[in-house]
Design an enzyme around this catalytic site. Structure first.
Site, PDB file in Angstrom:
ATOM      1  N   SER A   1       0.815  -1.217   0.000  1.00  0.00           N
ATOM      2  CA  SER A   1       0.000   0.000   0.000  1.00  0.00           C
ATOM      3  C   SER A   1       0.852   1.273   0.000  1.00  0.00           C
ATOM      4  O   SER A   1       2.026   1.267   0.388  1.00  0.00           O
ATOM      5  CB  SER A   1      -0.925   0.001   1.213  1.00  0.00           C
ATOM      6  OG  SER A   1      -1.707  -1.168   1.219  1.00  0.00           O
TER       7      SER A   1
HETATM    8  N1  SAM Z   1      -0.619  -4.563   4.101  1.00  0.00           N
HETATM    9  C1  SAM Z   1       0.036  -5.033   2.906  1.00  0.00           C
HETATM   10  C2  SAM Z   1       1.455  -4.560   2.768  1.00  0.00           C
HETATM   11  O1  SAM Z   1       1.922  -3.807   3.632  1.00  0.00           O
HETATM   12  O2  SAM Z   1       2.107  -4.994   1.826  1.00  0.00           O
HETATM   13  C3  SAM Z   1      -0.747  -4.679   1.683  1.00  0.00           C
HETATM   14  C4  SAM Z   1      -1.888  -5.564   1.508  1.00  0.00           C
HETATM   15  S1  SAM Z   1      -2.579  -5.658  -0.099  1.00  0.00           S
HETATM   16  C5  SAM Z   1      -3.162  -4.034  -0.387  1.00  0.00           C
HETATM   17  C6  SAM Z   1      -4.047  -6.572   0.340  1.00  0.00           C
HETATM   18  C7  SAM Z   1      -3.782  -8.006   0.684  1.00  0.00           C
HETATM   19  O3  SAM Z   1      -4.988  -8.584   1.164  1.00  0.00           O
HETATM   20  C8  SAM Z   1      -3.351  -8.852  -0.505  1.00  0.00           C
HETATM   21  O4  SAM Z   1      -2.124  -9.462  -0.227  1.00  0.00           O
HETATM   22  C9  SAM Z   1      -4.471  -9.876  -0.652  1.00  0.00           C
HETATM   23  O5  SAM Z   1      -4.036 -11.134  -1.118  1.00  0.00           O
HETATM   24  C10 SAM Z   1      -4.993  -9.932   0.768  1.00  0.00           C
HETATM   25  N2  SAM Z   1      -6.362 -10.457   0.914  1.00  0.00           N
HETATM   26  C11 SAM Z   1      -7.448 -10.233   0.149  1.00  0.00           C
HETATM   27  N3  SAM Z   1      -8.504 -10.908   0.642  1.00  0.00           N
HETATM   28  C12 SAM Z   1      -8.061 -11.577   1.754  1.00  0.00           C
HETATM   29  C13 SAM Z   1      -8.670 -12.434   2.712  1.00  0.00           C
HETATM   30  N4  SAM Z   1      -9.957 -12.773   2.675  1.00  0.00           N
HETATM   31  N5  SAM Z   1      -7.911 -12.926   3.715  1.00  0.00           N
HETATM   32  C14 SAM Z   1      -6.599 -12.609   3.808  1.00  0.00           C
HETATM   33  N6  SAM Z   1      -5.968 -11.807   2.932  1.00  0.00           N
HETATM   34  C15 SAM Z   1      -6.693 -11.279   1.921  1.00  0.00           C
END
Ligand code: SAM
Length: 219
Positions: free
Chosen positions: A61
């Protein structure tokens, strides 16, 4: 050879100018090297204030969004925190500097594996447990949580996460359409129920799962 230290200082000054005031959050941002969490071919953008692609079609992000969400958690250092969406592990590393205990759930095993590897090279202040699964269901085994941070956009607030929030606890979550911008919401569990305030617009990848979007919503 890049001067990451100078770039990090410039980013911190920018974040302060954009309203990041929590000194603990700023200190954590200074401590965690973002360059360890971005793809090798994007190293020159490690301290640009923008989201960057990581593997599995996901993103690390934007720093201002990470700082805004972390500040909204209002952490004192003792809290048990559940993060949904480990992604690169950068936000997890920040939480490990700021909270008492961190649980983080990622749906892609490969991202969780990479995040674990990165975190193993950093001195985390607090214990971190990385889990693979559907974070829309939370992690009831370790509930309740003082703070829950969701780093992907949900169609609506998952009831499982509200159920797992401790009294007085805070949930920070982007809510809204998977195709456009979303609303960044802060939910507090009060004696009467839940109160919600908005921190404004944001853009996140979809939260996919039983209490999120269906799989087909992903690009
Ligand atoms: N916080 C992260 C970082 O610092 O890199 C960025 C996260 S990215 C914007 C969103 C993440 O949420 C992705 O890796 C995606 O695979 C995960 N995601 C989406 N749906 C999810 C779920 N139901 N459970 C766990 N992870 C999920």
């Amino acid at each position: 050879m890049q001067n990451f230290s100078q770039q990090r200082s410039s980013l911190l000054a920018w974040l302060q100018s954009q309203g990041i005031r929590d000194q603990r959050v700023l200190f954590a941002l200074e401590q965690v090297p973002r360059e360890l969490f971005v793809e090798q071919d994007l190293l020159s953008l490690a301290y640009a204030d923008r989201a960057l692609p990581i593997s599995q079609g996901q993103t690390i992000s934007q720093p201002l969004m990470v700082a805004t969400m972390t500040q909204a958690l209002n952490l004192s250092g003792r809290e048990r925190v559940l993060e949904i969406g480990t992604g690169s592990g950068y936000q997890t590393a920040l939480l490990a500097q700021l909270a008492g205990k961190v649980y983080s759930i990622e749906r892609y095993p490969e991202l969780a594996r990479q995040a674990k590897e990165r975190l193993s090279h950093l001195p985390c202040k607090s214990p971190v447990t990385l889990l693979v699964g559907d974070g829309t269901l939370g992690w009831p085994e370790a509930a309740p949580y003082d703070r829950i941070l969701v780093t992907a956009a949900a169609p609506a607030i998952p009831s499982a996460l509200l159920d797992q929030l401790a009294p007085g606890g805070l949930l920070v979550i982007p809510v809204g359409s998977e195709q456009a911008r979303q609303d960044l919401q802060v939910v507090q569990r009060t004696a009467e129920g839940f109160s919600t305030r908005s921190l404004g617009y944001c853009v996140f990848v979809p939260l996919i799962g039983a209490q999120g979007w269906k799989e087909s919503c992903e690009p």
